[in-house]
Design a protein around this motif. Structure first.
Motif, PDB file in Angstrom:
ATOM      1  N   SER A   1       2.020  -5.309   3.240  1.00 23.96           N
ATOM      2  CA  SER A   1       2.002  -3.855   2.810  1.00 23.96           C
ATOM      3  C   SER A   1       0.647  -3.356   2.362  1.00 23.96           C
ATOM      4  O   SER A   1       0.648  -2.713   1.171  1.00 23.96           O
ATOM      5  CB  SER A   1       3.386  -3.608   1.703  1.00 23.96           C
ATOM      6  OG  SER A   1       2.912  -4.571   0.686  1.00 23.96           O
ATOM      7  N   LEU A   2      -0.330  -3.491   3.056  1.00 26.41           N
ATOM      8  CA  LEU A   2      -1.685  -3.007   2.826  1.00 26.41           C
ATOM      9  C   LEU A   2      -1.754  -1.639   2.460  1.00 26.41           C
ATOM     10  O   LEU A   2      -2.631  -1.189   1.530  1.00 26.41           O
ATOM     11  CB  LEU A   2      -2.366  -3.568   3.779  1.00 26.41           C
ATOM     12  CG  LEU A   2      -3.563  -4.789   3.761  1.00 26.41           C
ATOM     13  CD1 LEU A   2      -2.699  -5.940   3.251  1.00 26.41           C
ATOM     14  CD2 LEU A   2      -4.491  -5.076   4.581  1.00 26.41           C
ATOM     15  N   LYS A   3      -1.289  -0.744   3.205  1.00 29.77           N
ATOM     16  CA  LYS A   3      -1.473   0.638   2.987  1.00 29.77           C
ATOM     17  C   LYS A   3      -0.878   1.045   1.675  1.00 29.77           C
ATOM     18  O   LYS A   3      -1.768   1.852   1.170  1.00 29.77           O
ATOM     19  CB  LYS A   3      -0.585   1.537   4.199  1.00 29.77           C
ATOM     20  CG  LYS A   3      -1.395   1.247   5.408  1.00 29.77           C
ATOM     21  CD  LYS A   3      -0.404   2.248   6.353  1.00 29.77           C
ATOM     22  CE  LYS A   3      -1.187   2.209   7.934  1.00 29.77           C
ATOM     23  NZ  LYS A   3      -0.567   2.715   8.900  1.00 29.77           N
ATOM     24  N   GLU A   4       0.254   0.462   1.052  1.00 31.25           N
ATOM     25  CA  GLU A   4       0.695   0.991   0.009  1.00 31.25           C
ATOM     26  C   GLU A   4      -0.328  -0.059  -1.239  1.00 31.25           C
ATOM     27  O   GLU A   4      -0.533   0.880  -2.157  1.00 31.25           O
ATOM     28  CB  GLU A   4       2.194   0.075  -0.402  1.00 31.25           C
ATOM     29  CG  GLU A   4       3.128   0.744   0.575  1.00 31.25           C
ATOM     30  CD  GLU A   4       3.514   0.256   1.806  1.00 31.25           C
ATOM     31  OE1 GLU A   4       4.200   0.703   2.734  1.00 31.25           O
ATOM     32  OE2 GLU A   4       2.349  -0.559   2.427  1.00 31.25           O
ATOM     33  N   SER A   5      -0.754  -0.908  -0.899  1.00 32.07           N
ATOM     34  CA  SER A   5      -1.718  -1.402  -1.923  1.00 32.07           C
ATOM     35  C   SER A   5      -3.028  -0.573  -2.081  1.00 32.07           C
ATOM     36  O   SER A   5      -3.543  -0.212  -3.281  1.00 32.07           O
ATOM     37  CB  SER A   5      -2.359  -3.005  -1.604  1.00 32.07           C
ATOM     38  OG  SER A   5      -1.130  -3.534  -1.681  1.00 32.07           O
ATOM     39  N   LEU A   6      -3.519  -0.211  -0.936  1.00 26.85           N
ATOM     40  CA  LEU A   6      -4.505   0.730  -0.940  1.00 26.85           C
ATOM     41  C   LEU A   6      -4.430   2.121  -1.852  1.00 26.85           C
ATOM     42  O   LEU A   6      -5.241   2.313  -2.502  1.00 26.85           O
ATOM     43  CB  LEU A   6      -5.277   0.856   0.539  1.00 26.85           C
ATOM     44  CG  LEU A   6      -5.959  -0.206   1.220  1.00 26.85           C
ATOM     45  CD1 LEU A   6      -6.014   0.083   2.735  1.00 26.85           C
ATOM     46  CD2 LEU A   6      -7.330  -0.823   0.504  1.00 26.85           C
ATOM     47  N   ALA A   7      -3.162   2.451  -1.316  1.00 31.34           N
ATOM     48  CA  ALA A   7      -2.742   3.827  -2.056  1.00 31.34           C
ATOM     49  C   ALA A   7      -2.795   3.717  -3.627  1.00 31.34           C
ATOM     50  O   ALA A   7      -3.171   4.827  -4.195  1.00 31.34           O
ATOM     51  CB  ALA A   7      -1.351   4.154  -1.687  1.00 31.34           C
TER      52      ALA A   7
END
Length: 280
Positions: free
Chosen positions: A89-95
């Motif tokens: 869930s990289l996009k959520e981490s980056l967000a």
């Protein structure tokens, strides 16, 4: 999300997925009564291995080490065989850091096995595309060449789905490369023929990411190499060269520690533990 700051640089561990791999394979010929004292094992003889990319910022650039196992890239059989309990869930981490995948400038890949490289691409509208479309992706030339033309052994972990969409973004090197001042990659071989280590020099601090030559703190002993290693003697030689007291070592796979320093006798001298770890 864990953060470790050293030398004025903050390292963030992103949610890149979790695997549970056979403990015997992860410690090679080392007897279980020895390695199980140093790293927890479950009733299926599996050990928990994170696949969590490390994000840091230097020279105004957003830099990622490794890419996770991706999301929606593995079939049911692969998830079962690799003991995948969480996908990326990289996009959520980056967000959470007010970033998007397109904000990543550089990706440092120690090697391109599926559990490190699957996060580089994703399915979108029925086709595979690059996740980090603006990033330069660094890996050794040996690794890149074998990734595209794997042999009978390596074809199980080098997948065209992980390289075809990002081919135009890749920059390779022979012996070493320095993408930015204080950031270096060195070709070592061992785990794979093209495997590399990453060295960060921040003032007086030296931080090493050894990829799968040192997947966990429990692999300190130079002789404790993986059954997955294609060239185990090269792994041993690289560990003898690169593991030294007083350096910080950061991990992609370790389910207990984010970073450690070792004493002369190989014990953890200083350790930054995963904040959410349930392991002893």
């Amino acid at each position: 999300m864990d953060v470790f700051e050293i030398g004025g640089i903050a390292f963030h561990w992103l949610d890149g997925g979790v695997t549970n791999m056979d403990g015997g394979a992860m410690f090679g010929v080392v007897p279980k009564p020895l390695w199980s004292r140093k790293y927890p094992v479950n009733e299926l003889n599996q050990i928990e291995l994170r696949t969590e990319p490390i994000l840091f910022q230097a020279h105004g650039k957003n830099i990622l080490i490794e890419s996770g196992i991706g999301s929606g890239k593995l079939n049911d059989k692969q998830r079962r065989n690799y003991g995948v309990s969480e996908e990326s869930s990289l996009k959520e981490s980056l967000a959470k850091l007010s970033l998007k995948p397109e904000d990543i400038d550089i990706i440092l890949m120690t090697h391109m096995h599926f559990d490190h490289a699957s996060g580089l691409t994703e399915w979108k509208e029925g086709q595979l595309v690059s996740v980090f479309e603006n990033a330069v992706i660094y890996t050794s030339k040996v690794e890149w060449d074998e990734l595209r033309k794997p042999n009978i052994r390596s074809k199980n972990t080098y997948w065209k789905e992980n390289w075809e969409p990002i081919e135009h973004q890749v920059q390779t090197f022979s012996k070493s490369i320095s993408p930015l001042e204080g950031i270096e990659m060195f070709h070592t071989g061992g785990h794979s023929d093209g495997h590399s280590v990453i060295r960060l020099t921040l003032g007086d601090e030296e931080i090493i990411h050894m990829g799968d030559l040192l997947p966990t703190h429990a692999h300190y002993n130079p002789l404790w190499v993986l059954a997955y290693d294609d060239y185990p003697m090269n792994s041993i030689h690289a560990k003898q060269q690169w593991i030294r007291p007083g350096r910080w070592y950061i991990f992609y796979h370790d389910a207990i520690y984010r970073a450690v320093t070792f004493s002369e006798d190989g014990k953890v001298q200083e350790g930054i533990k995963r904040s959410s770890s349930t392991l002893p």
